[in-house]
Motif scaffolding. Structure first.
Motif, PDB file in Angstrom:
ATOM      1  N   ARG A   2       7.196  37.461  17.088  1.00 38.77           N
ATOM      2  CA  ARG A   2       6.152  38.398  16.674  1.00 38.77           C
ATOM      3  C   ARG A   2       4.795  37.715  16.566  1.00 38.77           C
ATOM      4  NH1 ARG A   2       8.008  40.386  11.539  1.00 38.77           N
ATOM      5  NH2 ARG A   2      10.062  39.964  12.298  1.00 38.77           N
ATOM      6  N   ILE A   3       4.792  36.496  16.047  1.00 37.15           N
ATOM      7  CA  ILE A   3       3.538  35.742  15.934  1.00 37.15           C
ATOM      8  C   ILE A   3       2.958  35.474  17.319  1.00 37.15           C
ATOM      9  CG2 ILE A   3       2.563  33.503  15.291  1.00 37.15           C
ATOM     10  CD1 ILE A   3       4.527  33.519  12.891  1.00 37.15           C
ATOM     11  N   LEU A   4       3.799  35.049  18.231  1.00 39.89           N
ATOM     12  CA  LEU A   4       3.330  34.760  19.588  1.00 39.89           C
ATOM     13  C   LEU A   4       2.866  36.025  20.299  1.00 39.89           C
ATOM     14  CD1 LEU A   4       5.995  32.125  20.680  1.00 39.89           C
ATOM     15  CD2 LEU A   4       3.597  31.722  20.045  1.00 39.89           C
ATOM     16  N   LYS A   5       3.563  37.135  20.070  1.00 37.74           N
ATOM     17  CA  LYS A   5       3.203  38.400  20.696  1.00 37.74           C
ATOM     18  C   LYS A   5       1.834  38.875  20.203  1.00 37.74           C
ATOM     19  CE  LYS A   5       4.668  43.212  20.896  1.00 37.74           C
ATOM     20  NZ  LYS A   5       5.580  44.183  20.318  1.00 37.74           N
ATOM     21  N   ASN A   6       1.564  38.686  18.930  1.00 40.37           N
ATOM     22  CA  ASN A   6       0.317  39.162  18.318  1.00 40.37           C
ATOM     23  C   ASN A   6      -0.703  38.040  18.134  1.00 40.37           C
ATOM     24  OD1 ASN A   6       1.413  41.775  18.014  1.00 40.37           O
ATOM     25  ND2 ASN A   6       2.465  41.121  16.169  1.00 40.37           N
ATOM     26  N   ARG A   7      -0.567  36.980  18.887  1.00 40.16           N
ATOM     27  CA  ARG A   7      -1.402  35.788  18.713  1.00 40.16           C
ATOM     28  C   ARG A   7      -2.895  36.075  18.784  1.00 40.16           C
ATOM     29  NH1 ARG A   7      -1.013  30.066  21.984  1.00 40.16           N
ATOM     30  NH2 ARG A   7      -2.820  29.142  20.974  1.00 40.16           N
ATOM     31  N   ASP A   8      -3.323  36.850  19.798  1.00 39.05           N
ATOM     32  CA  ASP A   8      -4.751  37.142  19.958  1.00 39.05           C
ATOM     33  C   ASP A   8      -5.303  37.892  18.751  1.00 39.05           C
ATOM     34  OD1 ASP A   8      -4.800  35.876  22.412  1.00 39.05           O
ATOM     35  OD2 ASP A   8      -4.401  37.731  23.528  1.00 39.05           O
ATOM     36  N   ASP A   9      -4.560  38.900  18.289  1.00 39.35           N
ATOM     37  CA  ASP A   9      -5.001  39.668  17.117  1.00 39.35           C
ATOM     38  C   ASP A   9      -5.047  38.796  15.870  1.00 39.35           C
ATOM     39  OD1 ASP A   9      -5.177  41.953  18.664  1.00 39.35           O
ATOM     40  OD2 ASP A   9      -3.137  42.609  18.167  1.00 39.35           O
ATOM     41  N   ILE A  10      -4.044  37.950  15.694  1.00 37.05           N
ATOM     42  CA  ILE A  10      -3.980  37.066  14.527  1.00 37.05           C
ATOM     43  C   ILE A  10      -5.153  36.097  14.523  1.00 37.05           C
ATOM     44  CG2 ILE A  10      -2.647  35.226  13.422  1.00 37.05           C
ATOM     45  CD1 ILE A  10      -0.097  36.706  14.438  1.00 37.05           C
ATOM     46  N   GLU A  11      -5.444  35.516  15.674  1.00 35.65           N
ATOM     47  CA  GLU A  11      -6.564  34.568  15.765  1.00 35.65           C
ATOM     48  C   GLU A  11      -7.893  35.255  15.491  1.00 35.65           C
ATOM     49  OE1 GLU A  11      -6.169  32.817  19.630  1.00 35.65           O
ATOM     50  OE2 GLU A  11      -4.743  31.310  18.930  1.00 35.65           O
ATOM     51  N   CYS A  12      -8.081  36.457  16.022  1.00 37.61           N
ATOM     52  CA  CYS A  12      -9.317  37.207  15.805  1.00 37.61           C
ATOM     53  C   CYS A  12      -9.489  37.529  14.324  1.00 37.61           C
ATOM     54  CB  CYS A  12      -9.293  38.488  16.631  1.00 37.61           C
ATOM     55  SG  CYS A  12     -10.790  39.465  16.484  1.00 37.61           S
ATOM     56  N   GLU A  13      -8.435  37.985  13.670  1.00 40.34           N
ATOM     57  CA  GLU A  13      -8.494  38.306  12.239  1.00 40.34           C
ATOM     58  C   GLU A  13      -8.745  37.050  11.411  1.00 40.34           C
ATOM     59  OE1 GLU A  13      -8.532  41.229  10.686  1.00 40.34           O
ATOM     60  OE2 GLU A  13      -8.393  42.288  12.582  1.00 40.34           O
ATOM     61  N   ALA A  14      -8.163  35.943  11.812  1.00 40.52           N
ATOM     62  CA  ALA A  14      -8.357  34.691  11.067  1.00 40.52           C
ATOM     63  C   ALA A  14      -9.810  34.236  11.137  1.00 40.52           C
ATOM     64  CB  ALA A  14      -7.438  33.610  11.611  1.00 40.52           C
ATOM     65  N   LEU A  15     -10.449  34.448  12.278  1.00 40.71           N
ATOM     66  CA  LEU A  15     -11.851  34.063  12.415  1.00 40.71           C
ATOM     67  C   LEU A  15     -12.766  34.965  11.591  1.00 40.71           C
ATOM     68  CD1 LEU A  15     -12.013  33.291  16.238  1.00 40.71           C
ATOM     69  CD2 LEU A  15     -12.048  31.652  14.339  1.00 40.71           C
ATOM     70  N   GLN A  16     -12.384  36.222  11.415  1.00 40.77           N
ATOM     71  CA  GLN A  16     -13.181  37.164  10.630  1.00 40.77           C
ATOM     72  C   GLN A  16     -12.899  37.050   9.140  1.00 40.77           C
ATOM     73  OE1 GLN A  16     -12.312  41.006  12.229  1.00 40.77           O
ATOM     74  NE2 GLN A  16     -13.400  40.619  14.130  1.00 40.77           N
ATOM     75  N   ASN A  17     -11.789  36.424   8.791  1.00 45.09           N
ATOM     76  CA  ASN A  17     -11.369  36.313   7.395  1.00 45.09           C
ATOM     77  C   ASN A  17     -12.292  35.370   6.637  1.00 45.09           C
ATOM     78  OD1 ASN A  17      -9.948  36.375   5.039  1.00 45.09           O
ATOM     79  ND2 ASN A  17      -8.187  35.261   5.816  1.00 45.09           N
ATOM     80  N   GLU A  18     -12.837  35.849   5.526  1.00 48.03           N
ATOM     81  CA  GLU A  18     -13.740  35.031   4.725  1.00 48.03           C
ATOM     82  C   GLU A  18     -12.993  34.214   3.686  1.00 48.03           C
ATOM     83  OE1 GLU A  18     -16.568  37.750   3.203  1.00 48.03           O
ATOM     84  OE2 GLU A  18     -17.320  38.258   5.182  1.00 48.03           O
ATOM     85  N   SER A  19     -11.814  34.656   3.328  1.00 51.54           N
ATOM     86  CA  SER A  19     -11.031  33.966   2.313  1.00 51.54           C
ATOM     87  C   SER A  19      -9.848  33.275   2.982  1.00 51.54           C
ATOM     88  CB  SER A  19     -10.514  34.961   1.267  1.00 51.54           C
ATOM     89  OG  SER A  19      -9.627  34.317   0.394  1.00 51.54           O
ATOM     90  N   GLN A  20      -9.850  31.969   2.990  1.00 49.04           N
ATOM     91  CA  GLN A  20      -8.781  31.226   3.648  1.00 49.04           C
ATOM     92  C   GLN A  20      -7.460  31.291   2.883  1.00 49.04           C
ATOM     93  OE1 GLN A  20      -9.151  29.935   6.716  1.00 49.04           O
ATOM     94  NE2 GLN A  20     -11.194  30.817   6.634  1.00 49.04           N
ATOM     95  N   SER A  21      -7.507  31.675   1.609  1.00 44.08           N
ATOM     96  CA  SER A  21      -6.281  31.727   0.818  1.00 44.08           C
ATOM     97  C   SER A  21      -5.573  33.072   0.939  1.00 44.08           C
ATOM     98  CB  SER A  21      -6.593  31.446  -0.655  1.00 44.08           C
ATOM     99  OG  SER A  21      -7.445  32.450  -1.168  1.00 44.08           O
ATOM    100  N   ARG A  22      -6.224  34.063   1.553  1.00 41.21           N
ATOM    101  CA  ARG A  22      -5.623  35.386   1.679  1.00 41.21           C
ATOM    102  C   ARG A  22      -4.496  35.338   2.704  1.00 41.21           C
ATOM    103  NH1 ARG A  22      -9.143  40.453   3.474  1.00 41.21           N
ATOM    104  NH2 ARG A  22      -8.809  39.552   5.517  1.00 41.21           N
ATOM    105  N   LYS A  23      -3.359  35.925   2.345  1.00 39.71           N
ATOM    106  CA  LYS A  23      -2.206  35.894   3.227  1.00 39.71           C
ATOM    107  C   LYS A  23      -1.949  37.227   3.912  1.00 39.71           C
ATOM    108  CE  LYS A  23      -0.002  32.299   0.594  1.00 39.71           C
ATOM    109  NZ  LYS A  23       1.121  31.902  -0.223  1.00 39.71           N
ATOM    110  N   ARG A  24      -2.433  38.310   3.314  1.00 38.76           N
ATOM    111  CA  ARG A  24      -2.204  39.628   3.885  1.00 38.76           C
ATOM    112  C   ARG A  24      -3.517  40.331   4.132  1.00 38.76           C
ATOM    113  NH1 ARG A  24       2.180  40.884  -0.381  1.00 38.76           N
ATOM    114  NH2 ARG A  24       4.005  40.083   0.648  1.00 38.76           N
TER     115      ARG A  24
END
Length: 83
Positions: A19-41
């Motif tokens: 699932r992580i590999l399938k959604n890799r692009d979306d996960i990376e994009c969200e991680a770059l937009q995420n302001e809080s590095q400690s947020r998990k969800r």
């Protein structure tokens, strides 16, 4: 390295890794937009416009060193939603 070996090495199930590999692009994009590095969800509100306006208000208030409580934040969100 295969997915099975990688999953074992990372101590996660192979389906989670898939699932992580399938959604890799979306996960990376969200991680770059995420302001809080400690947020998990990712938690989303019902209305993006209200969320953006509330965040803008919150940042302005916090820049003035004012405290913002949960009830105050909720009240402001309801006011913005009505507008």
């Amino acid at each position: 390295m295969g997915q099975r070996d990688a999953a074992v090495r990372l101590n996660i199930s192979q389906s989670v890794l898939g699932r992580i590999l399938k959604n890799r692009d979306d996960i990376e994009c969200e991680a770059l937009q995420n302001e809080s590095q400690s947020r998990k969800r990712k938690r989303c509100g019902k209305d993006d416009t209200v969320e953006r306006a509330l965040k803008e208000w919150f940042v302005k208030v916090r820049n003035k060193d004012a405290r913002v409580s949960g009830p105050l934040l909720r009240q402001k969100a309801e006011e913005l939603a009505e507008k």
